[in-house]
Design a protein around this motif. Structure first.
Motif, PDB file in Angstrom:
ATOM      1  N   UNK A 288     -16.079  25.116 -23.791  1.00  0.00           N
ATOM      2  CA  UNK A 288     -16.022  24.418 -25.071  1.00  0.00           C
ATOM      3  C   UNK A 288     -15.169  23.157 -25.013  1.00  0.00           C
TER       4      UNK A 288
ATOM      5  N   UNK B 141     -22.032  30.996 -22.105  1.00  0.00           N
ATOM      6  CA  UNK B 141     -22.434  29.774 -22.809  1.00  0.00           C
ATOM      7  C   UNK B 141     -23.824  29.939 -23.409  1.00  0.00           C
TER       8      UNK B 141
ATOM      9  N   UNK C 221     -31.183  21.808 -25.981  1.00  0.00           N
ATOM     10  CA  UNK C 221     -31.612  22.964 -26.764  1.00  0.00           C
ATOM     11  C   UNK C 221     -32.219  22.451 -28.054  1.00  0.00           C
TER      12      UNK C 221
ATOM     13  N   UNK D 150     -20.406  17.391 -26.475  1.00  0.00           N
ATOM     14  CA  UNK D 150     -21.778  17.746 -26.859  1.00  0.00           C
ATOM     15  C   UNK D 150     -22.099  17.062 -28.173  1.00  0.00           C
TER      16      UNK D 150
ATOM     17  N   UNK E 120     -26.631  28.337 -26.764  1.00  0.00           N
ATOM     18  CA  UNK E 120     -26.894  27.429 -27.883  1.00  0.00           C
ATOM     19  C   UNK E 120     -27.198  28.282 -29.098  1.00  0.00           C
ATOM     20  N   UNK E 121     -26.647  27.868 -30.212  1.00  0.00           N
ATOM     21  CA  UNK E 121     -26.832  28.599 -31.462  1.00  0.00           C
ATOM     22  C   UNK E 121     -27.687  27.758 -32.397  1.00  0.00           C
TER      23      UNK E 121
ATOM     24  N   UNK F 247     -29.553  19.834 -29.386  1.00  0.00           N
ATOM     25  CA  UNK F 247     -28.188  19.876 -28.856  1.00  0.00           C
ATOM     26  C   UNK F 247     -28.208  19.397 -27.420  1.00  0.00           C
TER      27      UNK F 247
ATOM     28  N   UNK G  58     -23.284  24.277 -29.773  1.00  0.00           N
ATOM     29  CA  UNK G  58     -22.832  24.947 -28.559  1.00  0.00           C
ATOM     30  C   UNK G  58     -21.862  26.065 -28.917  1.00  0.00           C
ATOM     31  N   UNK G  59     -22.043  27.234 -28.325  1.00  0.00           N
ATOM     32  CA  UNK G  59     -21.122  28.343 -28.571  1.00  0.00           C
ATOM     33  C   UNK G  59     -20.861  29.095 -27.264  1.00  0.00           C
ATOM     34  N   UNK G  60     -19.874  29.970 -27.317  1.00  0.00           N
ATOM     35  CA  UNK G  60     -19.717  30.970 -26.277  1.00  0.00           C
ATOM     36  C   UNK G  60     -19.942  32.331 -26.918  1.00  0.00           C
TER      37      UNK G  60
END
Lengths: 268, 268
Positions: free
Chosen positions: A103, B43, A45, A107, B45-46, A92, B58-60
């Motif tokens: 999570x 899932x 990303x 990463x 990407x932020x 990322x 990385x986030x949820x």
């Protein structure tokens, strides 16, 4: 319990403490973790700036010897226009999902400044990108696509809950991907299917849990094995280190054989 | 050929043109594609701002009824501190990888301003997050974690090579995920395994290729089927629309049965 003390308490599952002193088993550095993640997939990303606001997009990447991240983006796409306006960028890269907790996987965030390579540097970037990205030969030289190289200044690695570290740019540039990473999942499966007795010997002899009754391997890397064990005192997690770091892709077998032999000698 | 004309020429594979006029088969809007992608995975990407520079992590996610994207981030992590400094954010959600071309899959970028919900809004955000994220109940209320809601202002959907569109924020908020999406992959596999003759009838009768000799289904959604066919004139790609949009999760079977019946009647 005060709220501050409860922070991240969810990572502290109740685990059995080791009964014997354990030799510190080395772990990969954050820089090596970063390079290993980047080597493991071309998918990433990208975060760029759109009029100063963050913009997340999907890209594929190549990797240069020094860890520079090669991107190939179109000016017909927003991220391509964003880089022309402001070359600050972040990438990322995440390990493939395993299990139901997204999570828990490793990463890394890489951040820095992107530039458009020229001459021999462009040739190297083009080669690095095409080596990893199927179909890239079909578009990399089209007029709306440009190659960019992200010069990495910041590295933040997260290995899952409670495992995280930053790496210096110089350490990141000097690090290399773990050579056994592409084979680790298969080796772990093989150990768990066919060599549970060997894993149990490792946990008893070297892992600090001489009363363990069963053991499984959770992960393998060039420096050692992460093991989980059942003990009369509850679940235990430990790590055992190889006699020497593995420096070639096929080295896991010999290293685990040595570890097994050494464990059994200690238990004999 | 001028360079500009070659741009994106890689998307124009040589495909057989339809021989018969084809009724326009409707497609999901970009807004609906976005909501469907977001419903398909927690899932994401932020992208946030770290001292004004982009930062990918990385986030949820959870999703509110109006498409607001719920995040739960720790101030111990950089993205959590970033949001406190500047609430501008962007989220990337991608479909699972399928095949060897990572950029052929659908993805959407959502961008806007994040805020910390309070009161009933926080309760709704918490419920939306915990409904999708395993283990969230274990940390969502810890002191270092905060719930955020990204109010989506910009939506950019990319459906793969050559398919892309933006959506207005109001259309995104009003759209709903495609109810058949969770079952589409299995339905497609079933059609290809057991009903190749039905697919061929569809392509011949409704898809514009009466000389097709074989057909496979590439994708199914609430509005129709994407089909690929072999013809004496080469490979063809077409789409056939259902008699009516499907509005319930289990509706694919009846809709494809109707499509098959209609095709066979036309060919009889």
């Amino acid at each position: 319990m005060a709220e501050a003390q409860r922070d991240h308490a969810y990572t502290e599952r109740s685990l059995a403490e080791p009964l014997a002193e354990v030799a510190g088993a080395p772990r990969r550095s954050a820089a090596e973790e970063a390079r290993t993640l980047l080597a493991g997939t071309s998918v990433a990303s990208l975060a760029t700036l759109s009029d100063g606001a963050p913009w997340a997009s999907l890209v594929q990447t190549g990797v240069l010897e020094d860890g520079g991240v090669v991107l190939c983006v179109s000016t017909l796409a927003e991220h391509g226009r964003n880089l022309l306006e402001d070359p600050r960028a972040s990438v990322l890269v995440a390990a493939p999902e395993a299990g139901d907790d997204a999570l828990a996987r490793g990463r890394v965030t890489l951040a820095g400044i992107a530039h458009r390579p020229e001459g021999a540097a462009r040739d190297a970037a083009r080669a690095a990108y095409c080596a990893r990205v199927p179909y890239a030969e079909g578009y990399v030289d089209f007029g709306d696509f440009s190659l960019w190289v992200l010069e990495v200044e910041r590295v933040r690695w997260v290995g899952g809950y409670g495992r995280m570290a930053s790496a210096e740019a110089a350490d990141y540039a000097a690090a290399r991907p773990d050579p056994v990473a592409p084979h680790a999942a298969r080796a772990v499966a093989h150990l768990n299917e066919d060599h549970a007795d060997a894993l149990l010997a490792m946990v008893r002899a070297l892992g600090g849990h001489p009363d363990a009754t069963a053991a499984t391997c959770m992960a393998a890397d060039r420096l050692g094995l992460d093991l989980e064990a059942a003990t009369p005192r509850g679940r235990a997690i430990t790590r055992v280190g190889f006699a020497a770091p593995i420096d070639e892709p096929g080295g896991l077998r010999a290293a685990t054989v040595e570890l097994t032999r050494r464990s059994r000698e200690l238990l004999a």
